[in-house]
Design a protein around this motif. Structure first.
Motif, PDB file in Angstrom:
ATOM      1  N   GLN A  63      39.067 104.571 135.148  1.00 41.96           N
ATOM      2  CA  GLN A  63      37.803 105.292 135.306  1.00 41.96           C
ATOM      3  C   GLN A  63      36.779 104.863 134.250  1.00 41.96           C
ATOM      4  N   SER A  64      37.251 104.174 133.255  1.00 42.80           N
ATOM      5  CA  SER A  64      36.384 103.615 132.213  1.00 42.80           C
ATOM      6  C   SER A  64      36.897 102.209 131.937  1.00 42.80           C
ATOM      7  N   SER A  65      36.181 101.506 131.080  1.00 45.55           N
ATOM      8  CA  SER A  65      36.649 100.170 130.719  1.00 45.55           C
ATOM      9  C   SER A  65      37.860 100.297 129.802  1.00 45.55           C
ATOM     10  N   LEU A  66      38.634  99.239 129.703  1.00 45.58           N
ATOM     11  CA  LEU A  66      39.790  99.227 128.810  1.00 45.58           C
ATOM     12  C   LEU A  66      39.339  99.471 127.373  1.00 45.58           C
ATOM     13  N   LYS A  67      38.212  98.885 127.007  1.00 40.69           N
ATOM     14  CA  LYS A  67      37.683  99.057 125.651  1.00 40.69           C
ATOM     15  C   LYS A  67      37.394 100.533 125.375  1.00 40.69           C
ATOM     16  N   THR A  68      36.786 101.217 126.322  1.00 37.06           N
ATOM     17  CA  THR A  68      36.477 102.632 126.154  1.00 37.06           C
ATOM     18  C   THR A  68      37.759 103.446 126.029  1.00 37.06           C
ATOM     19  N   TRP A  69      38.764 103.111 126.838  1.00 35.84           N
ATOM     20  CA  TRP A  69      40.057 103.795 126.772  1.00 35.84           C
ATOM     21  C   TRP A  69      40.696 103.599 125.402  1.00 35.84           C
ATOM     22  N   LEU A  71      39.136 102.871 122.591  1.00 31.34           N
ATOM     23  CA  LEU A  71      38.342 103.574 121.587  1.00 31.34           C
ATOM     24  C   LEU A  71      38.613 105.075 121.623  1.00 31.34           C
ATOM     25  N   ARG A  72      38.893 105.613 122.795  1.00 24.01           N
ATOM     26  CA  ARG A  72      39.256 107.027 122.918  1.00 24.01           C
ATOM     27  C   ARG A  72      40.593 107.282 122.204  1.00 24.01           C
ATOM     28  N   ILE A  73      41.553 106.388 122.423  1.00 24.53           N
ATOM     29  CA  ILE A  73      42.843 106.507 121.725  1.00 24.53           C
ATOM     30  C   ILE A  73      42.622 106.394 120.219  1.00 24.53           C
ATOM     31  N   THR A  74      41.746 105.478 119.810  1.00 24.07           N
ATOM     32  CA  THR A  74      41.441 105.297 118.392  1.00 24.07           C
ATOM     33  C   THR A  74      40.866 106.582 117.803  1.00 24.07           C
ATOM     34  N   GLU A 144      25.664 107.907 128.612  1.00 22.71           N
ATOM     35  CA  GLU A 144      26.606 108.564 129.522  1.00 22.71           C
ATOM     36  C   GLU A 144      28.051 108.297 129.106  1.00 22.71           C
ATOM     37  N   GLU A 145      28.320 107.062 128.729  1.00 18.80           N
ATOM     38  CA  GLU A 145      29.666 106.685 128.318  1.00 18.80           C
ATOM     39  C   GLU A 145      30.036 107.360 126.992  1.00 18.80           C
ATOM     40  N   ILE A 146      29.085 107.445 126.086  1.00 20.35           N
ATOM     41  CA  ILE A 146      29.328 108.123 124.812  1.00 20.35           C
ATOM     42  C   ILE A 146      29.624 109.599 125.066  1.00 20.35           C
ATOM     43  N   ALA A 147      28.862 110.213 125.960  1.00 21.92           N
ATOM     44  CA  ALA A 147      29.067 111.627 126.283  1.00 21.92           C
ATOM     45  C   ALA A 147      30.483 111.861 126.812  1.00 21.92           C
ATOM     46  N   ARG A 148      30.941 111.005 127.718  1.00 20.25           N
ATOM     47  CA  ARG A 148      32.306 111.135 128.234  1.00 20.25           C
ATOM     48  C   ARG A 148      33.327 110.906 127.121  1.00 20.25           C
ATOM     49  N   HIS A 149      33.071 109.912 126.304  1.00 21.08           N
ATOM     50  CA  HIS A 149      33.994 109.559 125.214  1.00 21.08           C
ATOM     51  C   HIS A 149      34.153 110.706 124.219  1.00 21.08           C
ATOM     52  N   LEU A 150      33.043 111.336 123.865  1.00 22.65           N
ATOM     53  CA  LEU A 150      33.068 112.402 122.866  1.00 22.65           C
ATOM     54  C   LEU A 150      33.318 113.777 123.475  1.00 22.65           C
ATOM     55  N   GLY A 151      33.196 113.870 124.801  1.00 25.76           N
ATOM     56  CA  GLY A 151      33.386 115.155 125.461  1.00 25.76           C
ATOM     57  C   GLY A 151      32.241 116.123 125.223  1.00 25.76           C
TER      58      GLY A 151
END
Length: 181
Positions: A63-69, A71-74, A144-151
């Motif tokens: 649902q997101s790029s591998l990089k975003t995934w 970074l979320r784990i990070t 938008e991606e930052i918003a999803r990443h940070l919740g």
């Protein structure tokens, strides 16, 4: 290697994890450093991130790029480190210069000095502003991606970016005034 095929993968082969680490390792480490301000913890967190990615590839839904995934784990791993008792006993910033960096010309020195000043100011921003600014400016993530990443809501991201930039400009303006005196 395309990230698209990982949507359907339930296990990462040794080759894939190595290429993922080569491709995203620096981004993961840098993000871990920005979140913790510690080089040694960034090393540990980076290793943990790739172990978690290796073990949890089946949770990557594409649902997101591998990089975003990653970074979320990070981010989650860094926050876990921050909750540990030894993190609370931190001595302070270990924001040293690279031992290999030796400017060979005056312009390189001036550019590096200016970049150090900027990053020093960025590191003094409150966590929520610094993290949002780094995700946008350094990692090129859209609001938008930052918003999803940070919740958080997209309006919150835009507000944080605006405030982070304003504070950074203010800090840099005060720094240049101090230098002029």
């Amino acid at each position: 290697m395309s990230d698209e095929h990982l949507k359907f993968v339930t296990a990462i082969e040794e080759f894939d994890i190595r290429s993922i680490m080569e491709r995203y390792g620096e981004d993961v480490w840098n993000y871990a450093f920005f979140l913790t301000r510690r080089r040694d913890w960034a090393d540990d967190i980076s290793q943990d991130v790739f172990v978690k990615a290796y073990r949890g590839i089946d949770s990557f839904r594409g649902q997101s790029s591998l990089k975003t995934w990653l970074l979320r784990i990070t981010r989650n791993t860094a926050f876990s480190y921050r909750k540990l008792a030894f993190f609370r006993r931190t001595v302070g910033l270990e924001f040293g210069r690279s031992k290999d960096a030796r400017p060979s010309a005056e312009n390189e020195y001036i550019a590096k000095s200016y970049a150090d000043d900027i990053w020093s100011c960025v590191m003094r921003l409150p966590d929520k502003y610094r993290e949002t600014l780094v995700l946008s400016a350094h990692y090129g993530m859209q609001a938008e991606e930052i918003a999803r990443h940070l919740g958080v809501a997209i309006g919150t991201v835009k507000s944080r970016l605006h405030r982070a930039r304003a504070r950074l400009a203010d800090m840099m303006g005060r720094k240049s005034q101090d230098d002029d005196e």
